[in-house]
Design an enzyme around this catalytic site. Sequence first.
Site, PDB file in Angstrom:
ATOM      1  N   VAL A   1       0.854  -1.275   0.046  1.00 34.58           N
ATOM      2  CA  VAL A   1      -0.040   0.125  -0.117  1.00 34.58           C
ATOM      3  C   VAL A   1       0.632   1.453  -0.029  1.00 34.58           C
ATOM      4  CG1 VAL A   1      -1.894  -1.235   1.146  1.00 34.58           C
ATOM      5  CG2 VAL A   1      -0.355  -0.082   2.662  1.00 34.58           C
TER       6      VAL A   1
ATOM      7  N   LYS B   1      -2.285   7.626  13.282  1.00 32.71           N
ATOM      8  CA  LYS B   1      -3.625   7.481  13.497  1.00 32.71           C
ATOM      9  C   LYS B   1      -4.488   8.578  13.796  1.00 32.71           C
ATOM     10  CE  LYS B   1      -3.229   2.846  13.055  1.00 32.71           C
ATOM     11  NZ  LYS B   1      -3.849   2.308  11.847  1.00 32.71           N
TER      12      LYS B   1
ATOM     13  N   TYR C   1       3.498   6.445  15.623  1.00 27.14           N
ATOM     14  CA  TYR C   1       2.104   5.669  15.436  1.00 27.14           C
ATOM     15  C   TYR C   1       0.915   6.692  15.804  1.00 27.14           C
ATOM     16  CZ  TYR C   1      -1.013   1.745  15.624  1.00 27.14           C
ATOM     17  OH  TYR C   1      -1.886   0.764  15.542  1.00 27.14           O
TER      18      TYR C   1
ATOM     19  N   GLY D   1      -0.860  -1.809   8.391  1.00 25.19           N
ATOM     20  CA  GLY D   1      -0.133  -0.867   9.272  1.00 25.19           C
ATOM     21  C   GLY D   1       1.299  -1.459   9.851  1.00 25.19           C
TER      22      GLY D   1
END
Length: 260
Positions: free
Chosen positions: A66, A167, A163, A94
């Site tokens: 991705v 998000k 992270y 992820g």
Amino acid sequence: MSLFDLTGKVGLVTGGNQGLGLGFASGMAKCGADVVLWGRRAARNEAAADELRAHGVRVLAQEVDVTDEHAVADAMREVVAEMGRVDCVVANAGASSRPESFHEMTSEMYHDLLAVSQHGAFHTLREAVRHMKQRADDGDPGGSLIACGSLMAIRGTRRLEHYAAAKGALLSMVRGIAVEYGRDGIRANVVAPGFFETDLTRSTYGDAPADGARRWSRYPVPRAGNPADLEGITAYLMSDASVYHTGDLIVIDGGLSVGL
């Protein structure tokens, strides 16, 4: 017809060959949806696909990175050609890494994580919207986008600032999509799991501690989450029962965040 019957629908899950991704995909397949899995490892893709085919649905497994926007666009075109349509896309792929401290986090570590967890989700959701928007313009509106988020988007956590940044950006992106494309019947939501035991969390945090019972006693539901705990919310958000539900952050954490 069951309220959450997904027969005739097609769902796509990135990072869908294990862990949380396979939980999302299983929720689709168990309710009758055909499923597309994107992952970078062919053998694991096929093993997951075989598991899902046991529910009597069609499954297409594709090797997709991705972080490569051209690969994502090409794969989405192949999905539509092979499966006919896409009704739900889960941006789940992820990565995670955990430096000793924030001030020791390297730029490479920061950008490598964002390349998958933020930019990869952007590539995926953009191609999903393009397909769904075209369908809407052709008189077939509707579609559900789900982003796998995290409580870290709204809570501080040491040593995982990269992270959390990914998000948090994803939550803002999804809410923008919800506002922009609601008139096309496209809804977009974030599902934020709490602590789930997966290969990714084990690689980040290590195995569950010996005093696990004491640790989980802080949770109103006193255990870690597992991928099967995501099946129900996936079925709901993919189904027509959720056509008026968009722009939301849905927390699945055993009550930890409200218990605190």
